[in-house]
Motif scaffolding. Sequence first.
Motif, PDB file in Angstrom:
ATOM      1  N   ARG A  44      -0.161 118.754  26.884  1.00  0.00           N
ATOM      2  CA  ARG A  44      -1.465 118.608  25.646  1.00  0.00           C
ATOM      3  C   ARG A  44      -1.939 117.858  25.070  1.00  0.00           C
ATOM      4  NH1 ARG A  44      -4.898 115.954  25.573  1.00  0.00           N
ATOM      5  NH2 ARG A  44      -6.871 115.831  26.278  1.00  0.00           N
ATOM      6  N   ASN A  45      -1.505 118.407  23.768  1.00  0.00           N
ATOM      7  CA  ASN A  45      -1.704 118.255  22.612  1.00  0.00           C
ATOM      8  C   ASN A  45      -1.189 117.073  21.959  1.00  0.00           C
ATOM      9  OD1 ASN A  45       1.203 119.588  22.405  1.00  0.00           O
ATOM     10  ND2 ASN A  45       0.806 119.431  20.686  1.00  0.00           N
ATOM     11  N   VAL A  47      -1.739 114.089  23.026  1.00  0.00           N
ATOM     12  CA  VAL A  47      -2.893 113.446  22.874  1.00  0.00           C
ATOM     13  C   VAL A  47      -4.132 114.109  23.053  1.00  0.00           C
ATOM     14  CG1 VAL A  47      -1.662 111.181  24.748  1.00  0.00           C
ATOM     15  CG2 VAL A  47      -2.481 112.732  25.658  1.00  0.00           C
ATOM     16  N   GLU A  48      -4.970 112.918  22.297  1.00  0.00           N
ATOM     17  CA  GLU A  48      -6.353 113.123  22.744  1.00  0.00           C
ATOM     18  C   GLU A  48      -7.082 113.417  23.914  1.00  0.00           C
ATOM     19  OE1 GLU A  48      -8.234 112.112  19.033  1.00  0.00           O
ATOM     20  OE2 GLU A  48      -6.674 112.215  17.579  1.00  0.00           O
ATOM     21  N   ALA A  49      -7.324 112.142  24.084  1.00  0.00           N
ATOM     22  CA  ALA A  49      -8.111 112.126  25.370  1.00  0.00           C
ATOM     23  C   ALA A  49      -8.062 112.195  26.619  1.00  0.00           C
ATOM     24  CB  ALA A  49      -8.880 110.495  24.983  1.00  0.00           C
ATOM     25  N   ASP A  50      -8.704 113.461  27.289  1.00  0.00           N
ATOM     26  CA  ASP A  50      -8.161 113.248  28.406  1.00  0.00           C
ATOM     27  C   ASP A  50      -7.794 112.267  29.509  1.00  0.00           C
ATOM     28  OD1 ASP A  50      -8.785 115.774  28.550  1.00  0.00           O
ATOM     29  OD2 ASP A  50     -11.174 115.619  29.971  1.00  0.00           O
ATOM     30  N   GLU A  52      -6.181 109.572  28.281  1.00  0.00           N
ATOM     31  CA  GLU A  52      -4.424 109.511  27.384  1.00  0.00           C
ATOM     32  C   GLU A  52      -3.582 110.730  28.128  1.00  0.00           C
ATOM     33  OE1 GLU A  52      -5.264 108.199  23.572  1.00  0.00           O
ATOM     34  OE2 GLU A  52      -6.048 110.257  23.216  1.00  0.00           O
ATOM     35  N   TRP A  53      -4.663 111.554  28.318  1.00  0.00           N
ATOM     36  CA  TRP A  53      -3.252 112.905  28.475  1.00  0.00           C
ATOM     37  C   TRP A  53      -2.511 111.787  30.501  1.00  0.00           C
ATOM     38  CZ3 TRP A  53       0.639 116.386  28.632  1.00  0.00           C
ATOM     39  CH2 TRP A  53      -0.360 117.003  29.734  1.00  0.00           C
ATOM     40  N   ARG A 190       4.597 110.072  24.611  1.00  0.00           N
ATOM     41  CA  ARG A 190       4.108 109.751  23.960  1.00  0.00           C
ATOM     42  C   ARG A 190       3.572 108.010  24.617  1.00  0.00           C
ATOM     43  NH1 ARG A 190       4.362 112.629  19.346  1.00  0.00           N
ATOM     44  NH2 ARG A 190       3.493 114.189  18.816  1.00  0.00           N
ATOM     45  N   SER A 209     -12.187 105.113  25.178  1.00  0.00           N
ATOM     46  CA  SER A 209     -12.692 106.763  24.727  1.00  0.00           C
ATOM     47  C   SER A 209     -14.159 106.211  23.543  1.00  0.00           C
ATOM     48  CB  SER A 209     -11.970 107.422  23.078  1.00  0.00           C
ATOM     49  OG  SER A 209     -10.643 108.005  23.752  1.00  0.00           O
TER      50      SER A 209
END
Length: 242
Positions: A44-45, A47-50, A52-53, A190, A209
């Motif tokens: 999960r680390n 990417v930043e935004a949900d 993006e995950w 990624r 975002s």
Amino acid sequence: MEQFGGHRDDALAVGLGRADDQEGDHLAVVALVVADAEGVMGRRNLVEADWEWWLLCLGGLALEELRIERQLMHLGYEVAGAGTIDHLTDSLYQLNAEIVLTLTDPASSDVETLASAVMQSQEWFSKHLSYFAAFRSDLSGAGLMDLPAHAKMNWDDYVGPTWEGRVDLYQQAPTSAESISDSDLNGLLREAGRQEAALLGMIGFRYTSERNGFSFRRVVSDDACDARVQRAVTVARLHENL
């Protein structure tokens, strides 16, 4: 067109993924995607935004399928039914029909419902693209010239310029029987997420975002939506006459 106008500026509720929000249809779909994407667990680390995950998970699922199919190819198996030009033709028609139905469904005035439906369509279509790519090494895609006219229009509309980037990604991926370092896998995942964002844009939507969360908006024009409706109707009539 009037029937499409209600979605363009509707933003997905800010902070949709917060723990204090009730889990709606959209989050339920996302949960299923994440649960299926075993290859991305613990990452999960990356990417930043949900959002993006979620797209990274979609890309991870398709990447897993690609690696499995590539291994089968190396073992001498013939292209699977899902990897044929005929299946691609059907998949393109189904995707177009689903997106048209989603955009014309009154329930899609609720943006969570809209996002959920779009994500479900992209999830299966992305995997079908991986099946098609698995047995091909050329960027143009063997057989694409043999697509029927309506399928070629759907391809140009929904995939088009994103295909080269997706194939570049898949050419870097080892088969499912080959080892890959964590760092290399992270890089592939990624990029897989970025490719899913590009595909989502071609489908006609975009996550962004925002200051307090994120939004989900339609970015495809009304004229393009109208053309999609006409293609779906034309193909449906052809099928009726078979």
